[in-house]
Design an enzyme around this catalytic site. Structure first.
Site, PDB file in Angstrom:
ATOM      1  N   PHE A  22       0.807  -1.225   0.000  1.00  0.00           N
ATOM      2  CA  PHE A  22       0.000   0.000   0.000  1.00  0.00           C
ATOM      3  C   PHE A  22       0.838   1.273   0.000  1.00  0.00           C
ATOM      4  CE2 PHE A  22       0.986   0.073   4.515  1.00  0.00           C
ATOM      5  CZ  PHE A  22       1.055   1.426   4.784  1.00  0.00           C
ATOM      6  N   LYS A  79      -1.102  -7.509  -9.195  1.00  0.00           N
ATOM      7  CA  LYS A  79      -2.099  -7.509  -8.109  1.00  0.00           C
ATOM      8  C   LYS A  79      -1.687  -6.386  -7.164  1.00  0.00           C
ATOM      9  CE  LYS A  79      -2.991  -8.498  -4.283  1.00  0.00           C
ATOM     10  NZ  LYS A  79      -3.389  -7.458  -3.292  1.00  0.00           N
ATOM     11  N   CYS A 115       9.778   1.451   3.764  1.00  0.00           N
ATOM     12  CA  CYS A 115      10.654   0.361   4.196  1.00  0.00           C
ATOM     13  C   CYS A 115      12.070   0.870   4.407  1.00  0.00           C
ATOM     14  CB  CYS A 115      10.641  -0.762   3.174  1.00  0.00           C
ATOM     15  SG  CYS A 115      11.379  -0.265   1.617  1.00  0.00           S
TER      16      CYS A 115
HETATM   17  P1  NAD Z   1       1.359  -6.620   3.135  1.00  0.00           P
HETATM   18  O1  NAD Z   1       2.375  -7.694   3.228  1.00  0.00           O
HETATM   19  O2  NAD Z   1       0.247  -6.625   4.131  1.00  0.00           O
HETATM   20  O3  NAD Z   1       0.666  -6.628   1.693  1.00  0.00           O
HETATM   21  C1  NAD Z   1       1.423  -6.706   0.511  1.00  0.00           C
HETATM   22  C2  NAD Z   1       0.618  -7.449  -0.553  1.00  0.00           C
HETATM   23  O4  NAD Z   1       0.353  -8.771  -0.083  1.00  0.00           O
HETATM   24  C3  NAD Z   1      -0.724  -6.796  -0.821  1.00  0.00           C
HETATM   25  O5  NAD Z   1      -0.942  -6.793  -2.211  1.00  0.00           O
HETATM   26  C4  NAD Z   1      -1.725  -7.692  -0.087  1.00  0.00           C
HETATM   27  O6  NAD Z   1      -2.965  -7.778  -0.740  1.00  0.00           O
HETATM   28  C5  NAD Z   1      -1.035  -9.049  -0.086  1.00  0.00           C
HETATM   29  N1  NAD Z   1      -1.335  -9.842   1.115  1.00  0.00           N
HETATM   30  C6  NAD Z   1      -1.581  -9.383   2.376  1.00  0.00           C
HETATM   31  N2  NAD Z   1      -1.761 -10.431   3.231  1.00  0.00           N
HETATM   32  C7  NAD Z   1      -1.613 -11.554   2.506  1.00  0.00           C
HETATM   33  C8  NAD Z   1      -1.670 -12.947   2.814  1.00  0.00           C
HETATM   34  N3  NAD Z   1      -1.926 -13.386   4.046  1.00  0.00           N
HETATM   35  N4  NAD Z   1      -1.466 -13.843   1.823  1.00  0.00           N
HETATM   36  C9  NAD Z   1      -1.199 -13.429   0.563  1.00  0.00           C
HETATM   37  N5  NAD Z   1      -1.159 -12.118   0.212  1.00  0.00           N
HETATM   38  C10 NAD Z   1      -1.343 -11.183   1.163  1.00  0.00           C
HETATM   39  O7  NAD Z   1       2.158  -5.225   3.181  1.00  0.00           O
HETATM   40  P2  NAD Z   1       1.554  -3.759   3.234  1.00  0.00           P
HETATM   41  O8  NAD Z   1       0.981  -3.506   4.589  1.00  0.00           O
HETATM   42  O9  NAD Z   1       0.726  -3.477   2.043  1.00  0.00           O
HETATM   43  O10 NAD Z   1       2.906  -2.897   3.064  1.00  0.00           O
HETATM   44  C11 NAD Z   1       3.735  -2.543   4.136  1.00  0.00           C
HETATM   45  C12 NAD Z   1       4.878  -3.509   4.289  1.00  0.00           C
HETATM   46  O11 NAD Z   1       5.616  -3.600   3.070  1.00  0.00           O
HETATM   47  C13 NAD Z   1       5.898  -3.081   5.336  1.00  0.00           C
HETATM   48  O12 NAD Z   1       6.322  -4.204   6.053  1.00  0.00           O
HETATM   49  C14 NAD Z   1       7.043  -2.515   4.512  1.00  0.00           C
HETATM   50  O13 NAD Z   1       8.297  -2.542   5.155  1.00  0.00           O
HETATM   51  C15 NAD Z   1       7.003  -3.414   3.333  1.00  0.00           C
HETATM   52  N6  NAD Z   1       7.645  -2.815   2.175  1.00  0.00           N
HETATM   53  C16 NAD Z   1       8.863  -3.283   1.820  1.00  0.00           C
HETATM   54  C17 NAD Z   1       9.528  -2.726   0.764  1.00  0.00           C
HETATM   55  C18 NAD Z   1      10.882  -3.219   0.373  1.00  0.00           C
HETATM   56  O14 NAD Z   1      11.382  -2.786  -0.652  1.00  0.00           O
HETATM   57  N7  NAD Z   1      11.513  -4.091   1.129  1.00  0.00           N
HETATM   58  C19 NAD Z   1       8.942  -1.673   0.031  1.00  0.00           C
HETATM   59  C20 NAD Z   1       7.676  -1.236   0.407  1.00  0.00           C
HETATM   60  C21 NAD Z   1       7.033  -1.804   1.488  1.00  0.00           C
END
Ligand code: NAD
Length: 505
Positions: free
Chosen positions: A172, A196, A304
């Protein structure tokens, strides 16, 4: 395609030109170059503008059958797209770049409204997305492969070929930039893509789909399936998807990596982070204070790469005071946007409460911050006297909160940092080249900064962390990205009989 009902409407340009609340159209799938409803699912989810806590749009949540349809559309388009010369594929990126530049205000306002980040941050995100597209434009100059006469009359050649249908799953916090970490390399590499996006921010990529179409991308080469976990699992399981890029939390990154790999796919899954900044007494006061504050408060700490723990080595109170004074001047709502959900706001406040209960001092308290009624506000917060047993010392908070841990030596700071299972970013603030080099050589982090709190490698350098911040090999951007979304074909050829034959001829 018959199972989906096609919609003739477009994702129209977003009308807002300021922060005032404005609604947007329902998010649907983009399959075969047109908007469509889910094949069977009737599930709807609200997309909330976090500034007001108000519904900006709905998203129609898809399922496995929608992934099947998107993959069928992508597979049908992939072969002819891959037959385009790479230069022609890159020309689509040139046109996308121009369209993004000419629509930058609209794209920035839409992103700001769906994600909550302030306009300036949203615009910076679009600009960074444009930079990623520019990298895609440069690929014909980089992807020439190699050829060598390896023995008399025998030539070996390496060429990059597409994988076919590939997919990306995004978080997000960067609705436009993170998809653009993947798309230029994957598309210029000759693949067809299924995206997605996060169900919390599905709107920016709707406009991206329209702009890609305007830029001349053939129907079916880029597809969007809206949804959540069910869609992600169907992507991991689908036999025709050859590679999956994921960016999100560590918990889900691990799940996606394991599931996609178990199905024989390439997977590169970037996870969460807990980034440390080490400050030593010889650090420049102004530079450090400004930079630390920008790092932990930018995008409301929902990056992140955001600073999370400041490791104060020795006597650095004069710098910590300057950090606090500067952070206290930030106006929530103007300089600092809201966090993504009410639950996120409560989770962050809970971390601060917990640290206070355990004996830490809240030297700047954002818990009572409020800017616009209904929004999810938390102001800049600094917690001093944090100890290793407190959750704020080792868990990802993902809010504008800086935890200060005090240590006597550089070695103690490095030990604390390296006890973290994450390994995304690390920064050292010092005027000494020797200290900077020592720290960088010792920390477990994939992206290191010297006097820079958000050490994002800019194009053409690749973005990616280590340890629990990244599962899979390599970086998601830059040349590694191209390598990830393509495979190497090795060609060995000989055109004439050689008289002086050896076994290698
Ligand atoms: P999230 O893991 O909750 O969601 C990411 C994606 O996974 C979304 O598209 C969501 O629909 C899907 N998803 C969520 N739960 C799932 C499940 N149980 N099974 C399968 N798919 C699922 O992350 P978020 O809250 O959207 O984003 C924030 C997180 O992303 C933070 O931890 C941040 O550090 C990380 N992030 C990392 C980077 C990087 O480059 N390392 C960059 C941006 C964000």
């Amino acid at each position: 395609m018959s199972a989906v009902s096609m919609m003739s409407d477009v994702a129209s340009p977003f009308a807002a030109t300021n922060d005032e609340f404005a609604p947007y159209s329902t998010a649907r799938h983009w399959i075969g170059g047109a908007w469509c409803n889910p094949a069977t699912s009737t599930a709807l989810q609200e997309v909330i503008n976090p500034r007001f806590g108000k519904v900006i749009a709905q998203v129609k949540m898809g399922g496995k059958d929608d992934v099947d349809l998107a993959v069928a559309s992508a597979a049908a388009a992939a072969r002819s797209w891959n037959a385009w010369p790479i230069r022609d594929r890159a020309h689509v990126m040139y046109r996308l770049r121009e369209l993004m530049v000419s629509n930058i205000d609209e794209l920035s306002w839409l992103l700001s409204h769906e994600n909550g980040k302030i306009y300036g941050e949203a615009k910076a995100e679009i600009e960074k997305g444009i930079e990623c597209v520019e990298y895609g434009c440069s690929l014909p100059n980089l992807a020439a492969g190699n050829q060598l006469e390896v023995s008399r009359g025998v030539a070996c050649e390496v060429a990059y070929d597409s994988l076919g249908v590939v997919a990306g799953i995004t978080p997000f916090n960067f609705p436009m930039m993170v998809p653009l970490w993947m798309l230029p390399q994957a598309l210029v590499g000759g693949n067809a893509f299924v995206l997605k996006p996060s169900e919390r921010v599905p709107l920016s990529t709707m406009r991206l789909a329209e702009l890609l179409k305007q830029a001349g991308l053939p129907a079916g080469v880029f597809n969007i399936v809206q949804g959540g976990r069910e869609v992600v699992e169907a992507i991991c399981d689908h036999p025709a998807i050859k590679a999956v890029g994921f960016v999100g939390s560590t918990k889900v990154a691990k799940l996606v990596y394991a599931r996609a790999s178990a199905h024989g796919k390439r997977a590169l899954c970037l996870g969460g982070a807990k980034n440390h900044l080490i400050v030593v007494p010889d650090a420049d006061l102004e530079l450090t204070a400004e930079n630390v504050v920008a790092s932990f408060t930018g995008c409301a700490g929902q990056r992140c790469m955001a600073a999370s723990v400041l490791l104060a080595v020795g006597e650095v109170d004069h710098i910590l005071d300057a950090v606090r004074v500067r952070a206290a001047k930030i106006t929530t709502g103007k300089d600092l946007g809201p966090v993504t959900t009410q639950a996120a706001r409560d989770r962050i406040a809970g971390y601060i409460d917990g640290a206070e209960r355990m004996g830490a001092r809240i030297v700047l308290d954002g818990r009572r911050a409020s800017a616009v009624a209904g929004g999810y506000w938390i102001g800049p917060t600094i917690i001093d006297g944090v100890t290793a047993d407190m959750p704020v010392a080792h868990e990802e908070i993902f809010g504008p909160v800086l935890s200060i841990m005090r240590v006597k030596t550089l070695e103690q700071a490095i030990d604390i940092e390296n006890a973290s299972p994450y390994g995304n970013a690390s920064s050292i603030y010092t005027s000494s080249g020797d200290i900077a080099r020592r720290v960088i050589a010792s920390v477990e982090a994939g992206m290191c900064g010297v006097n820079i709190g958000v050490p994002v490698p800019r194009e053409p350098f690749g973005f990616g962390g280590w340890n629990d911040s990244c599962f899979g090999a390599g970086n998601i951007t830059g040349w590694d990205g191209y390598r990830f979304w393509t495979r190497q074909r090795k060609i060995t050829s000989k055109w004439a009989l050689q008289r002086d034959q050896t076994w290698m001829s």
